[in-house]
Scaffold this motif. Structure first.
Motif, short mmCIF file in Angstrom:
data_model
loop_
_atom_site.label_atom_id
_atom_site.label_comp_id
_atom_site.label_asym_id
_atom_site.label_seq_id
_atom_site.Cartn_x
_atom_site.Cartn_y
_atom_site.Cartn_z
N ILE A 237 -6.77 -17.13 45.70
CA ILE A 237 -7.50 -16.79 44.48
C ILE A 237 -8.06 -15.37 44.55
O ILE A 237 -7.95 -14.58 43.61
N MET A 238 -8.67 -15.05 45.68
CA MET A 238 -9.27 -13.73 45.83
C MET A 238 -8.20 -12.64 45.87
O MET A 238 -8.37 -11.56 45.31
N LYS A 239 -7.11 -12.92 46.54
CA LYS A 239 -6.03 -11.94 46.64
C LYS A 239 -5.42 -11.64 45.27
O LYS A 239 -5.13 -10.48 44.94
N GLU A 240 -5.24 -12.70 44.47
CA GLU A 240 -4.61 -12.54 43.16
C GLU A 240 -5.61 -12.21 42.05
O GLU A 240 -5.22 -11.93 40.93
N GLY A 241 -6.90 -12.25 42.36
CA GLY A 241 -7.92 -11.96 41.36
C GLY A 241 -7.99 -12.97 40.24
O GLY A 241 -8.23 -12.62 39.08
N LEU A 242 -7.78 -14.26 40.56
CA LEU A 242 -7.77 -15.30 39.54
C LEU A 242 -9.19 -15.70 39.13
O LEU A 242 -10.15 -15.51 39.87
N TYR A 243 -9.29 -16.27 37.94
CA TYR A 243 -10.55 -16.83 37.41
C TYR A 243 -11.67 -15.79 37.35
O TYR A 243 -12.84 -16.10 37.60
N GLY A 244 -11.33 -14.56 37.04
CA GLY A 244 -12.35 -13.52 36.87
C GLY A 244 -12.82 -12.87 38.13
O GLY A 244 -13.71 -12.01 38.09
N THR A 245 -12.26 -13.24 39.29
CA THR A 245 -12.74 -12.66 40.54
C THR A 245 -12.37 -11.18 40.64
O THR A 245 -13.05 -10.42 41.33
N LYS A 246 -11.32 -10.76 39.96
CA LYS A 246 -10.90 -9.36 40.04
C LYS A 246 -11.92 -8.44 39.40
O LYS A 246 -12.11 -7.29 39.82
N GLU A 255 -14.23 -8.76 52.56
CA GLU A 255 -12.97 -8.42 53.21
C GLU A 255 -11.91 -7.99 52.19
O GLU A 255 -10.93 -7.36 52.54
N TYR A 256 -12.12 -8.34 50.90
CA TYR A 256 -11.13 -8.00 49.90
C TYR A 256 -11.44 -6.68 49.20
O TYR A 256 -10.59 -6.10 48.57
N ASN A 257 -12.66 -6.20 49.27
CA ASN A 257 -13.01 -4.95 48.61
C ASN A 257 -14.25 -4.38 49.26
O ASN A 257 -15.37 -4.75 48.93
N GLN A 258 -14.06 -3.45 50.17
CA GLN A 258 -15.17 -2.92 50.93
C GLN A 258 -16.01 -1.94 50.12
O GLN A 258 -17.08 -1.53 50.54
N SER A 259 -15.52 -1.55 48.93
CA SER A 259 -16.23 -0.52 48.18
C SER A 259 -17.39 -1.05 47.38
O SER A 259 -18.24 -0.29 46.93
N GLN A 260 -17.49 -2.36 47.17
CA GLN A 260 -18.55 -2.91 46.36
C GLN A 260 -19.78 -3.23 47.20
O GLN A 260 -19.69 -3.40 48.41
N SER A 261 -20.91 -3.33 46.55
CA SER A 261 -22.17 -3.53 47.25
C SER A 261 -22.74 -4.90 46.97
O SER A 261 -22.53 -5.46 45.91
N PHE A 262 -23.50 -5.42 47.92
CA PHE A 262 -24.17 -6.70 47.74
C PHE A 262 -25.46 -6.55 46.94
O PHE A 262 -25.99 -7.51 46.44
N PHE A 263 -26.03 -5.34 46.84
CA PHE A 263 -27.33 -5.15 46.22
C PHE A 263 -27.20 -5.08 44.71
O PHE A 263 -26.31 -4.42 44.17
N LEU A 264 -28.11 -5.76 44.02
CA LEU A 264 -28.08 -5.76 42.57
C LEU A 264 -28.69 -4.48 42.01
O LEU A 264 -28.37 -4.08 40.90
N THR A 265 -29.60 -3.83 42.73
CA THR A 265 -30.22 -2.58 42.30
C THR A 265 -30.14 -1.58 43.43
O THR A 265 -30.11 -1.95 44.60
#
Length: 371
Positions: A237-246, A255-265
């Motif tokens: 699911i994560m690899k294919e970006g299904l159900y809005g995960t992309k 592990e699928y996208n190191q560029s995004q951040s966990f922090f909301l602000t």
């Protein structure tokens, strides 16, 4: 009398396939074989055609791939993609009839027939017991949840001819769900009462209201679905970006996208927050490395950054204890703490290169929190 050999067939969207889809097969097999009237020799999952038109239904290519991943852990449940390969959506009665007819054809074939080997390869979903060992008849039964049974009462959804064929010729194995009463529903239906001996009710005592709908919602919101799906299914699911995960704004699977951040602000511009849980604890509370650092003070946590010039700056979330708490602190300690501020106040601590710590309130008047 020898028990009837049974193949359990489950139809549905499997969008995505959950642990409960697989769990149904295990529960049903245990129950049927405990009653000693049936011997379950195989299980088949038949995902619905893309033209079924259900909301959020991903392509059968993805659903079949997820099912193959999910079924790695099973040695007796198999995938049949026949329904997905048809030109349009097939009624459940037709799906049951096809699988029953194919099993009958394999059973009735001459063992020396030159076409039997090819047919065995094509019908990979047919249980090995049918292909190589079985004698006598095998019955395909529809495995379903109690909600499907109750859908028989929805006007216009099922024809009486379909219900008559499904229940009368094949039979149902129904897994109970929270808030359903299949016995009452059978009692209130003349048609189902007529064939009640062909309906097996299996009580699921370890209730678990996992559903594909809830899992899709969790995936859209970047919430964890670990232990609700098989791990290979989550990976797919994560690899294919299904159900809005992309398009998720927040990431739970780094592990699928190191560029995004966990922090909301974003963090304050003058502070580099590495981690709220420091992994090292310097003995003097100060670490003078060449890069950003973090320190742990007794009674609170602090986060630090070292600019190119000037002192190291620490922002500390300090809980100032009530100075009246004489049971915990000496008078001298209470006096020192009361000078820092009121309980819950956030303070700033400046540490110079010489190791001197200075407390600065600087108008920080709101309760302590991560800034």
């Amino acid at each position: 009398m020898a028990p009837t050999k049974v193949v359990l067939l489950s139809c549905g969207a499997f969008n995505p396939p959950t642990i409960m889809h697989l769990r149904m097969f295990e529960i049903a097999r245990d129950h049927l074989q405990r009653m000693e009237y049936h011997k379950v020799i195989g299980g088949v999952i038949s995902p619905v055609h893309d033209e079924y038109g259900k909301k959020d239904l991903v392509s059968s290519t993805h659903r079949c791939a997820m099912l193959r991943h999910a079924l790695r852990s099973s040695d007796w449940i198999r995938l049949s993609s026949w329904e997905c390969q048809q030109e349009s959506w097939s009624r459940t009665r037709v799906v049951l009839a096809y699988h029953q007819n194919q099993i009958n054809a394999v059973l009735n074939d001459n063992l020396d027939s030159p076409n039997k080997k090819q047919r065995r390869e094509e019908l990979h979903w047919v249980p090995d017991d049918v292909k190589y060992h079985s004698e006598g008849s095998v019955r395909v039964k529809l495995l379903c949840g109690a909600d499907l049974l109750e859908s028989f009462g929805t006007p216009g959804l099922w024809s009486e001819e379909d219900i008559d064929t499904i229940v009368g010729q094949h039979g149902l194995v129904v897994i109970t769900r929270e808030g359903t009463n299949p016995y009452k529903f059978i009692y209130e239906s003349d048609l189902l009462t007529k064939y009640q001996n062909n309906i097996t009710i299996v009580t699921e005592w370890i209730s678990n209201e996992v559903s594909s709908t809830k899992i899709r919602r969790a995936l859209r919101r970047s919430e964890s679905v670990k232990y609700l799906l098989e791990e290979p299914v989550i990976d797919y699911i994560m690899k294919e970006g299904l159900y809005g995960t992309k398009d998720n704004k927040y990431l739970l699977y780094p592990e699928y996208n190191q560029s995004q951040s966990f922090f909301l602000t974003p963090s304050p511009s003058d502070v580099n927050m590495e981690s709220p849980s420091p992994t090292s604890h310097p003995t003097n509370g100060i670490d003078y490395g060449d890069s950003s650092m973090q320190c742990n003070f007794s009674g609170g946590e602090s986060y630090a950054s070292k600019p190119k010039n000037g002192p190291v700056t620490y922002i500390r979330v300090e809980r100032v204890e009530d100075p009246q708490d004489s049971d915990r602190f000496s008078n001298e300690e209470n006096t020192r703490r009361s000078g820092m501020g009121y309980p819950g106040q956030a303070v700033q601590i400046i540490a110079t290169a010489a190791g001197e710590n200075k407390v600065h309130k600087q108008g920080l008047s709101r309760p302590a929190c991560l800034l």
